[in-house]
Design a protein around this motif. Structure first.
Motif, short mmCIF file in Angstrom:
data_model
loop_
_atom_site.label_atom_id
_atom_site.label_comp_id
_atom_site.label_asym_id
_atom_site.label_seq_id
_atom_site.Cartn_x
_atom_site.Cartn_y
_atom_site.Cartn_z
N HIS A 1 49.71 47.81 -1.52
CA HIS A 1 49.21 47.44 -0.23
C HIS A 1 48.28 48.00 0.45
CE1 HIS A 1 52.58 44.47 -0.84
NE2 HIS A 1 53.35 45.59 -1.05
N GLN A 2 47.78 49.16 0.03
CA GLN A 2 46.81 50.14 0.50
C GLN A 2 45.39 49.68 0.51
OE1 GLN A 2 47.84 52.67 2.45
NE2 GLN A 2 49.73 52.83 1.71
N PRO A 3 44.60 49.56 1.84
CA PRO A 3 43.28 49.18 1.57
C PRO A 3 42.56 50.18 0.89
CG PRO A 3 44.02 49.61 3.75
CD PRO A 3 45.21 49.63 3.08
N VAL A 4 42.81 51.38 0.88
CA VAL A 4 42.13 52.69 0.47
C VAL A 4 43.06 53.32 -0.34
CG1 VAL A 4 40.56 54.62 0.46
CG2 VAL A 4 40.24 52.86 2.18
N LEU A 5 43.08 53.24 -1.61
CA LEU A 5 44.05 53.83 -2.66
C LEU A 5 43.57 55.03 -3.07
CD1 LEU A 5 46.80 53.62 -3.77
CD2 LEU A 5 45.82 52.38 -5.66
N LEU A 6 43.97 56.19 -3.04
CA LEU A 6 43.75 57.42 -3.69
C LEU A 6 44.48 57.77 -4.95
CD1 LEU A 6 43.77 59.48 -0.36
CD2 LEU A 6 42.08 58.48 -1.15
N SER A 7 43.56 58.13 -6.06
CA SER A 7 44.26 58.23 -7.34
C SER A 7 43.66 59.38 -8.07
CB SER A 7 44.34 56.85 -8.07
OG SER A 7 44.91 56.94 -9.17
N GLN A 8 44.11 59.76 -8.90
CA GLN A 8 43.70 60.67 -10.33
C GLN A 8 43.25 59.77 -11.44
OE1 GLN A 8 46.90 63.70 -10.03
NE2 GLN A 8 45.25 64.87 -9.94
N ALA A 9 43.69 58.55 -11.44
CA ALA A 9 43.42 57.51 -12.58
C ALA A 9 42.33 56.40 -11.87
CB ALA A 9 44.77 57.14 -13.21
N CYS A 10 41.86 55.89 -12.88
CA CYS A 10 40.79 54.96 -12.47
C CYS A 10 41.38 53.74 -12.75
CB CYS A 10 39.43 55.04 -13.38
SG CYS A 10 37.93 54.15 -12.54
N ALA A 11 42.44 53.31 -11.92
CA ALA A 11 43.34 52.00 -12.24
C ALA A 11 43.53 51.46 -10.91
CB ALA A 11 44.28 52.47 -13.10
N ALA A 12 43.15 50.54 -10.36
CA ALA A 12 43.21 49.91 -9.06
C ALA A 12 44.70 49.19 -8.90
CB ALA A 12 42.10 48.92 -8.74
N GLU A 13 45.54 49.90 -8.38
CA GLU A 13 47.03 49.15 -8.18
C GLU A 13 46.96 48.34 -6.89
OE1 GLU A 13 50.36 51.82 -8.55
OE2 GLU A 13 49.20 53.19 -9.80
N ASN A 14 45.87 48.65 -6.17
CA ASN A 14 45.79 47.83 -4.91
C ASN A 14 44.62 46.71 -5.20
OD1 ASN A 14 43.11 49.36 -5.07
ND2 ASN A 14 43.19 49.80 -3.05
N GLY A 15 44.29 46.45 -6.40
CA GLY A 15 43.42 45.38 -6.40
C GLY A 15 41.81 45.57 -6.05
N ALA A 16 41.58 46.67 -5.88
CA ALA A 16 40.19 46.95 -5.49
C ALA A 16 39.20 46.62 -6.55
CB ALA A 16 40.05 48.62 -5.25
N GLN A 17 38.16 46.09 -6.10
CA GLN A 17 36.91 46.06 -7.08
C GLN A 17 35.88 46.95 -6.72
OE1 GLN A 17 36.43 43.98 -9.69
NE2 GLN A 17 38.89 43.86 -9.42
N VAL A 18 36.02 47.78 -5.85
CA VAL A 18 34.98 48.97 -5.55
C VAL A 18 35.59 50.10 -5.84
CG1 VAL A 18 33.35 49.90 -4.08
CG2 VAL A 18 33.96 47.64 -3.95
N VAL A 19 35.12 50.95 -6.84
CA VAL A 19 35.70 52.27 -7.10
C VAL A 19 34.68 53.49 -6.62
CG1 VAL A 19 34.89 52.31 -9.37
CG2 VAL A 19 36.82 53.82 -8.69
N ALA A 20 34.96 54.58 -6.05
CA ALA A 20 34.60 55.71 -5.45
C ALA A 20 34.91 56.81 -6.38
CB ALA A 20 34.79 55.97 -3.85
N LEU A 21 34.21 57.24 -7.16
CA LEU A 21 34.30 58.43 -7.97
C LEU A 21 33.73 59.72 -7.13
CD1 LEU A 21 32.93 57.05 -11.57
CD2 LEU A 21 35.27 57.00 -10.41
N ALA A 22 34.81 60.27 -6.52
CA ALA A 22 34.70 61.42 -5.48
C ALA A 22 34.43 62.75 -5.88
CB ALA A 22 35.83 61.41 -4.51
N ASP A 23 34.93 62.98 -7.23
CA ASP A 23 34.55 64.32 -8.00
C ASP A 23 33.37 64.46 -8.51
OD1 ASP A 23 35.27 62.70 -9.96
OD2 ASP A 23 37.10 63.85 -10.51
N GLY A 24 32.37 63.36 -8.55
CA GLY A 24 31.17 63.53 -9.39
C GLY A 24 31.17 63.23 -10.97
N GLU A 25 32.52 62.99 -11.12
CA GLU A 25 32.65 62.76 -12.81
C GLU A 25 32.79 61.21 -12.98
OE1 GLU A 25 35.87 64.69 -14.40
OE2 GLU A 25 35.45 66.75 -12.95
N TRP A 26 31.76 60.92 -13.89
CA TRP A 26 31.85 59.37 -14.32
C TRP A 26 32.96 59.10 -15.47
CZ3 TRP A 26 29.97 55.10 -12.83
CH2 TRP A 26 29.95 54.01 -13.60
#
Length: 147
Positions: free
Chosen positions: A71-96
């Motif tokens: 249910h989170q509009p902004v989901l913070l995660s260590q994995a690149c998997a959008a449990e919140n249905g996001a279609q936009v991902v921000a890679l905050a640590d500079g790692e592709w």
């Protein structure tokens, strides 16, 4: 496959200070956002900044391992998997992460130290007609698209 990959250079600014600008814009457009970083402490700092950056328009967020992740509009995660249905991902640590290509839009945040790695990621998309690349740099507190 990601249709747009944005490269966001924030010289001299920590990502937790500049990422809220993008998060706010995404939410105003009715989009959900997944923020990914391998470092849990970095995710904590980003989460705090999203709440505190502009108290009048705080950015609700939560962790992927939390009770209400979907249910989170902004989901913070260590994995690149959008449990919140996001279609936009921000890679905050500079790692592709290759999984970012599954999103409509992927945003790679980096500083001067990460410039060479970001260039390598940029080049990996050379000749790909299915990817539109954008480069943005933080100037006077605003993201400016460069050519």
């Amino acid at each position: 496959m990601a249709s747009r990959v944005g490269f966001y250079l924030a010289p001299g600014q920590p990502v937790e200070r500049v990422l809220p600008l993008i998060a706010r814009a995404a939410l105003r457009q009715g989009q959900r956002l997944l923020v990914v970083a391998g470092d849990a402490e970095l995710l904590d700092r980003i989460g705090g900044a999203l709440w505190d950056n502009a108290p009048a328009e705080f950015l609700a967020n939560g962790r992927a391992d939390g009770a209400h992740a979907a249910h989170q509009p902004v989901l913070l995660s260590q994995a690149c998997a959008a449990e919140n249905g996001a279609q936009v991902v921000a890679l905050a640590d500079g790692e592709w992460r290759d999984a970012a290509e599954a999103f409509d839009r992927a945003l790679l945040f980096f500083d001067e130290d990460g410039r060479a790695a970001a260039r390598d990621v940029w080049r990996r998309f050379d000749g790909r007609d299915d990817i539109e690349r954008e480069f943005h740099e933080l100037e006077a507190g605003k993201w400016v698209r460069k050519r």
